[in-house]
Design a protein around this motif. Sequence first.
Motif, short mmCIF file in Angstrom:
data_model
loop_
_atom_site.label_atom_id
_atom_site.label_comp_id
_atom_site.label_asym_id
_atom_site.label_seq_id
_atom_site.Cartn_x
_atom_site.Cartn_y
_atom_site.Cartn_z
N ALA A 266 2.14 16.48 -3.09
CA ALA A 266 1.11 15.59 -2.54
C ALA A 266 1.59 14.15 -2.43
O ALA A 266 1.13 13.40 -1.58
N SER A 267 2.53 13.77 -3.30
CA SER A 267 3.06 12.41 -3.24
C SER A 267 4.53 12.43 -3.61
O SER A 267 5.03 13.38 -4.21
N GLY A 268 5.22 11.39 -3.23
CA GLY A 268 6.65 11.31 -3.52
C GLY A 268 7.24 10.05 -2.93
O GLY A 268 6.60 9.36 -2.12
N TYR B 131 -0.45 11.63 -0.25
CA TYR B 131 -1.37 12.53 0.43
C TYR B 131 -1.21 12.43 1.94
O TYR B 131 -0.20 12.88 2.47
N ASP B 132 -2.15 11.81 2.65
CA ASP B 132 -2.09 11.78 4.11
C ASP B 132 -1.46 10.51 4.66
O ASP B 132 -1.50 10.28 5.88
N SER B 133 -0.88 9.70 3.80
CA SER B 133 -0.30 8.43 4.24
C SER B 133 1.19 8.36 3.91
O SER B 133 1.63 8.89 2.90
N LEU B 134 1.92 7.68 4.79
CA LEU B 134 3.33 7.38 4.55
C LEU B 134 3.50 5.88 4.68
O LEU B 134 3.07 5.28 5.67
N ILE B 135 4.11 5.27 3.68
CA ILE B 135 4.35 3.83 3.69
C ILE B 135 5.85 3.57 3.66
O ILE B 135 6.56 4.14 2.83
N ASP C 195 -0.22 7.51 9.40
CA ASP C 195 -1.03 8.68 9.11
C ASP C 195 -0.11 9.89 9.26
O ASP C 195 0.40 10.16 10.35
N ILE C 196 0.10 10.61 8.18
CA ILE C 196 1.05 11.73 8.20
C ILE C 196 0.65 12.80 9.20
O ILE C 196 1.51 13.39 9.88
N ASN C 197 -0.64 13.05 9.34
CA ASN C 197 -1.09 14.06 10.31
C ASN C 197 -0.73 13.68 11.74
O ASN C 197 -0.37 14.54 12.55
N ILE C 198 -0.79 12.38 12.04
CA ILE C 198 -0.42 11.90 13.38
C ILE C 198 1.09 12.07 13.58
O ILE C 198 1.55 12.51 14.64
N LEU C 199 1.88 11.70 12.56
CA LEU C 199 3.34 11.87 12.66
C LEU C 199 3.70 13.32 12.90
O LEU C 199 4.60 13.63 13.69
N ASP D 276 11.27 15.63 5.81
CA ASP D 276 11.25 16.60 4.70
C ASP D 276 10.24 16.16 3.64
O ASP D 276 9.53 16.99 3.05
N LEU D 277 10.17 14.84 3.41
CA LEU D 277 9.22 14.30 2.43
C LEU D 277 7.78 14.56 2.86
O LEU D 277 6.97 15.06 2.07
N ILE D 278 7.46 14.23 4.13
CA ILE D 278 6.06 14.35 4.56
C ILE D 278 5.65 15.80 4.79
O ILE D 278 4.46 16.13 4.70
N ASN D 279 6.61 16.68 5.05
CA ASN D 279 6.28 18.08 5.27
C ASN D 279 6.37 18.92 4.00
O ASN D 279 6.05 20.12 4.02
N GLY D 280 6.80 18.30 2.90
CA GLY D 280 6.93 19.03 1.64
C GLY D 280 5.58 19.36 1.02
O GLY D 280 4.52 18.86 1.43
#
Length: 465
Positions: free
Chosen positions: A298-300, A314-318, A254-258, A291-295
């Motif tokens: 919305a996706s990348g 969006y709110d997930s990182l895999i 969960d990106i918000n948790i990270l 840098d990816l998750i804080n950019g």
Amino acid sequence: MTLIEKVSKYAAEHSMLEGVKTLLVGVSGGAGSVCLLHCLLELSKSQGFTVKALHFNHKLRGAESDRDEAFTQELCNKLGVELFTGSADVRAWSVKHKTGIEEAARKLRYDFFEETADKISADNTCRLATAHNAEDNIETILLNLCRGAGLNGLTGIPPVRGIFIRPLLTVSRGEIEAYLTEKGLSHITDSTNSDTVYTRNRLRHEVVPVLKGINPRLTDTIANTVRLLTADNDYLFGEAEKLLQFKDSSYIFDINILRNRPYSLSSRSLLLAAERLGVSLSSVHVEDIFDLINGTQASGMLNLPQGTHAVKTYDSLIISRQEPVIKTFKEKTLIYNGITSLEDAPYDIFLGDVVFYNKCIGQAGKIYTSFNTFFFKKDKIYGKIKVRPRTAGDIIELKGRGGHKTLKKLFIDLKIPRQVRELIPVIADEKGVLAVFGIGADLRALAEDRENTLVLEIIERKNDA
């Protein structure tokens, strides 16, 4: 305390020999590896494991490399130890793969070690011992410090990493040489060990002696420092592990948790995920992921070492070794007054007159969303009606949304993951988009009543995998 007792105590502290049936020992012919082989043979008598040796010829020093292999074979014959040998042209490999000689040598050597271990033991009862000693650990810490390192790098060489164990990590070179003298064991010396063109050798011959001049007990001091730092580091990794979620061969965050957890935990959770996928990340890779998750995108996706990927949706990182597969389905012309089924997507679609629809809907099943049934004016339809994935340039004008919008922009605004977008049914005629499943119908053909009207219902097959 004898050297064997010291090694036995250290091995027990780190459960190095627990459950081990076969212990492979990397033997170069140098002082450390000869000492390690003899010491572990002595311990095997009381602990019941079998010792086998490994030697890898890097083909870097011509006749001297062959001499090392011959010496190791003679030593193993004398000690009654089975020896497995391997070789490779390290210099040619390093040129081909554009890496340094030292890096290439290490990779090829460890690949040989791991492949041999897999052949010897299919279960979890095999370990592989290398002869890294206390001074090696000091050099590694100094190297990491010079290159830039966090707490993880300052803990030096790990005592245990997977199948690899380092029983001599608290033993000094002086103790090793004394042991060899006591046991009457000979060894060989790599002529490149004195060449200060190599960074590690320069530290060994020029830097460490200066530090020992300042603190004669440097080896013990750093060993104690490493013990304290390792305890802190292990605790942080333990906490970071709580952030891991494993699903479908990938680690999902969960990106918000990270973002909201301390960096010391978030960064370690990323390192752990990569490590369990068999990949080692540098601090640069970790910063790239942040840098990816804080950019603002919305996706990348970010390419990581050894075919691993970090994918932001969006709110997930895999983090996965599998590059996301974007699935889609084939375009189909819809059957009139009947049901069209999509083979590549879990949808059945009814198109027809309202009267026929009322009779047929009982066969189609339950309506699952409020945006799956649409009514169109027949005289506003151009040509045949088809179902297809979105295409570049698709636009739609939704009621109450203030004008036309591209489907791409609409999907981004609605935070629909990229890999999901290609499976969303788009209903279109020859003039353009009529409706989008789960989103709504275009105003162009939208019927206000049921007179002279077509009805279209998209039913999601919930039992599809």
